[in-house]
Write an enzyme that holds these catalytic residues in place. Structure first.
Site, short mmCIF file in Angstrom:
data_model
loop_
_atom_site.label_atom_id
_atom_site.label_comp_id
_atom_site.label_asym_id
_atom_site.label_seq_id
_atom_site.Cartn_x
_atom_site.Cartn_y
_atom_site.Cartn_z
N ASP A 1 73.02 40.75 -25.00
CA ASP A 1 73.42 42.05 -24.28
C ASP A 1 72.44 42.81 -23.78
OD1 ASP A 1 75.81 41.21 -25.46
OD2 ASP A 1 76.53 43.03 -25.92
N GLU B 1 80.74 37.00 -19.96
CA GLU B 1 81.63 36.85 -21.32
C GLU B 1 82.79 38.08 -20.93
OE1 GLU B 1 78.78 37.96 -24.56
OE2 GLU B 1 79.98 39.69 -24.60
#
Length: 882
Positions: free
Chosen positions: A466, A538
């Site tokens: 992330d 994702e």
């Protein structure tokens, strides 16, 4: 600019509970070059040990009351292996909550093993660690080989010269594993995917090995080539590298000798001399040329030939170490970030459109070759070509299997915990890095790169998920990868939040969603939608509902009632309790509105499968349709592939390896040649994921209402092009849809062979999305599509014939005898003796819809251990056994 990246039998000791009985057994290692896994462990909590660690690290201590376990496993895995806990009980309802955290979170555990050695003159012994979570003290025969400050990091592998500590006869290895903290340690955790195991994965989760050598010790070989498709085709220069270490006391002149072995009995010798001073280490290179190399391809594009590099070290004519073996494939990886800030990959010169999903390890980090083989077979069966490992690098066997099957791997570190403890990370929970973390990160990256380097299945390594690593960590990671001759992409993160100076933008987007969105979302032009272009690292609609037989294995009657009667309730088998995804409220709101309030568990389950099929199919189809747009999609990773334990979302097959509707939605959406419906444009797209198929294609388009009356019929024709998508024409007759209509697209080649059959159920009006109020995980719907008229479908009479072909194959014929559609027919293969569902199972198609009087044939394969019967049911088809 394109970035170009150029380019391995464990003996079992029969052990009694009395450890001292080990001494008479044959030595664990006895000759130079022998390398063996510590075959098992005695396990005990330090809290339940009265003796000192020092005394327990000598041979002969009585540990007969300890738990006996295999060669690798976390504390919980070891306790499960010994029957202290029962998986079926633990996973049922909320029993997992009852695990006593106090026995794990602040307690160290001891792993102990005795073995025999017969050390001789000039022989050296090395202890190899590959994964101890997350820190450990290592003792051998009363000597501390390493402290927890050295053996630190769940992925950090080390080599320890233990020659001076080994004994003739019985030896004892004792490892004290310290409790893991995901927020403090560079470990491997589960973020918000599921509840955390009580031990946080503490223990010897990867093998510990002992090797014997002479004074020269070798590393496993690394392999690079200058293979470039279209440039170097007829011959390839190949370099084999190994790190050679003189662990003796005098200068040594010797040689490395070995072979490159190919699939067609090719055997090319390689060799190189060396001279090393005491304690010196050098990287030695050996060069050769392979004529007409056999090139490794991803599964749907070609074969997966593998070579073997085999090397040994000699001092004079005496072998000092080896053979060290590594399999490798010859292939070429390129990556670049295009003008739209999107990463693009090429494999062997061909644009590689990533169709993948995110893999999860088992919640207790248990691993078997059989299970991962089945999972990867499912990956290929669904038409996917890639698996993403976010901080779940597993074991070498995973990459061996991926190499053999032709599955690409995107590996990398995980998000949200200590791995991303950066000052600029405003969303994570990990403690900030300190000076002690950087050496651990270096050791971790070196070890993982060394393990992966020769595997042709590796597409990329993401050094952040992330968030991107800071410049100091980035330099460490990249230096380590290059030190290990990395030959795949290095990407800074899976998102566009920022990037380190050294690598630049990642070209991947992480804009969600993670919870339910309607099928039409994926054809939109914002955030994670395909119309916005990009590489989705994702994303998904949060679906993956197990069928009822699986639900009964892990949910109580009350739990199952809550599923369909309490749509907003927090559910233990969703994500972790602190997560945004701890309930099914967003999903259920849509299900109730679109398909009608469920009146039973069976009704809820069926409607959930409809929701899940729509969700995954539309995601893969939209990304495929827009891959040839001016702002193209270049790949997607569905979130997720498989669950770590029995759960209610984020999966394409359940924990028990039973494919669900989300599986078959994916399988339909990811077909190598396909015709799809664009919900936004109301048009048909022709998809070609192959690297060679071309020629004339036709798409027969039929639209009918719920009574079976034709609303339109047409045929669209076009020439297909490898690796491309193209828009054909709009679907006619949709203006005649008064409630719900069915759309069927049948794609054929110029010989009339059916390449794809695809059926949609379409509302009169599509869902209305509120893009402006989107969050990182969801885009709200202000007006839901009305699919409740499906409940008015009349019962359909479906004839079922089966033709059992041997012990592992069956053909099933389905014929709709009615004048109206037979909707969403589920085929379930059962074991005749037990009534249990057969797994693994591979259907050509499932959850199918038949036109009036239509007949189709479907094949299924399964393990030969089963005598089978077939259960058939559907939305308007009565359940029956055949």
């Amino acid at each position: 600019m394109w970035f170009v990246f150029r380019p391995a039998a464990i003996p079992a000791l029969l052990l009694t509970l009395g450890v001292s009985a080990l001494s008479p057994l044959r030595p664990l290692v006895s000759t130079a070059g022998q390398h063996e896994v510590i075959p098992g462990w005695y396990l005990q909590s330090e809290r339940h040990v009265s003796s000192s660690i020092f005394s327990l690290s000598f041979p002969g201590a009585d540990v007969s009351s300890w738990y006996r376990m295999g060669p690798r496993g976390t504390v919980m895995a070891g306790l499960l292996e010994n029957g202290v806990y029962n998986e079926t009980h633990l996973f049922f309802s909320d029993n997992f909550k009852s695990l006593p955290d106090a026995d794990f979170r602040d307690v160290s555990w001891l792993y102990r093993e005795e073995f025999t050695l017969q050390p001789g003159s000039g022989q050296h012994f090395t202890l190899h660690t590959h994964g101890i979570s997350s820190r450990g003290d290592i003792y051998l025969n009363g000597h501390r080989v390493a402290s927890k400050d050295v053996q630190a990091g769940s992925y950090a592998g080390y080599q320890y010269d233990v020659t001076k500590h080994v004994l003739k006869g019985g030896n004892c290895l004792l490892i004290k594993a310290y409790p893991t903290n995901y927020l403090r340690d560079l470990a491997l955790g589960f973020v918000d995917w599921n509840p955390y195991p009580p031990d946080n994965g503490t223990g010897i989760w990867r093998h510990v090995e002992l090797s014997q050598s002479g004074p020269i010790r070798l590393s496993s070989p690394r392999v690079t080539t200058d293979f470039v498709p279209g440039v170097r085709v007829n011959d390839t220069n190949l370099t084999v590298k190994t790190d050679v270490h003189n662990i003796g006391q005098e200068t040594i002149r010797g040689s490395i000798k070995g072979f490159i072995e190919g699939a067609q009995n090719q055997r090319q010798p390689i060799s190189a001399p060396f001279t090393l001073k005491p304690g010196e280490q050098q990287t030695i290179e050996m060069n050769t040329t392979i004529q007409n190399p056999s090139v490794w391809w991803p599964a749907s594009w070609g074969d997966q030939p593998l070579y073997t590099a085999r090397i040994s070290a000699f001092v004079g004519k005496i072998k000092s170490d080896g053979p060290k073996r590594r399999k490798f494939g010859i292939r070429h990886i390129e990556s670049r970030v295009n003008d739209q800030d999107t990463v693009e990959f090429k494999v062997n010169g061909k644009p590689f459109f990533v169709m993948g999903a995110g893999y999860s390890s088992d919640i207790f980090l248990r691993f078997t070759v059989e299970r991962i083989t089945t999972i990867f077979q499912y990956v290929l069966d669904m038409g996917m070509n890639t698996v993403r490992l976010e901080g779940k690098q597993e074991h070498p066997e995973l990459y061996d299997i991926a190499d053999k099957m032709g599955i690409m791997i995107i590996s990398g570190w995980e998000c949200c915990d200590h791995w991303e403890g950066w000052k600029y990370n405003t969303e994570g929970f990990g403690q900030p890095w300190t000076d002690v973390d950087y050496p651990i990160a270096n050791s971790s990256m070196l070890h993982e790169a060394r393990m992966m380097q020769t595997h042709p299945s590796i597409l990329a390594f993401l050094i952040g998920s992330d968030y991107w690593p800071n410049d100091q960590a980035t330099n460490i990671y990249v230096d380590a990868l290059r030190r290990m001759d990395w030959n795949a992409a290095i990407i800074s993160s899976a998102a566009k939040r920022g990037f380190p100076k050294l690598l630049g933008p990642s070209g991947m987007k992480m804009d969600g969603p993670y919870d339910w969105v309607p099928p039409s979302y994926w054809f939109g032009d914002r955030l994670g939608a395909a119309g916005a272009g990009g590489f989705g690292s994702e994303l998904g609609s949060g679906v993956g509902t197990p069928e009822i037989r699986s639900l009964k294995k892990f949910l109580s009657e009350e739990d199952m009632k809550d599923l369909w009667t309490k749509p907003n309730k927090v559910l233990y088998h969703m994500s972790a309790g602190v997560s945004q995804f701890r309930d099914r409220s967003i999903y259920n709101k849509a299900l109730y509105a679109r398909y009608g309030k469920p009146n039973s568990l069976d009704d809820y389950s069926l409607k959930a499968q409809l929701m899940d099929y729509e969700a995954t199919r539309s995601e893969y189809e939209a990304y495929a349709a827009y891959k040839s747009h001016s702002n193209p999609t270049t790949g997607l990773i569905y979130w997720m592939l498989n669950p770590a334990w029995p759960n209610l979302h984020w999966a394409l097959f359940d924990y028990y390896l039973k494919p669900m509707a989300s599986y078959f939605g994916t399988k339909t959406g990811a077909r190598i040649e396909h015709a799809i419906y664009d919900y936004r444009e109301q048009a048909v797209y022709l998809i070609n994921h192959s690297n060679s198929r071309s020629g004339a294609r036709s798409v027969t388009v039929d639209l009918i209402n719920i009574d079976g009356k034709s609303l339109s019929h047409s045929t669209m024709k076009a020439d297909t092009t490898p690796l491309m998508s193209q828009k054909l024409s709009k679907v006619s007759g949709l203006d005649k849809n008064r409630d719900v209509s069915f759309l069927r697209l049948i794609l054929k080649d110029d010989a009339g062979k059916v390449l794809s059959r695809n059926v949609y159920w379409l509302p009169q009006r599509e869902d209305v999305l509120d893009w402006g109020n989107s969050t990182w995980y969801h885009t709200p719907v202000t007006e839901y599509a009305d699919l409740t008229p499906l409940s008015k479908l009349r019962k359909a009479d479906v004839r079922v014939d089966i033709n059992i072909q041997g012990r592992t194959k069956t053909r099933v014929s389905l014929q709709n005898k009615s004048n109206h559609p037979a909707f969403f027919i589920r085929l379930n293969l059962l074991d005749k003796a037990s009534g249990d569902e057969v797994t693994p199972v591979f259907w050509e198609d499932n959850y199918v819809t038949l036109w009036p009087h239509e007949r189709i044939e479907l094949g299924v394969t399964y393990p030969q251990t089963h005598r089978v019967e077939l259960e058939v049911s559907g939305y308007n088809v009565e359940k029956k056994m055949v």
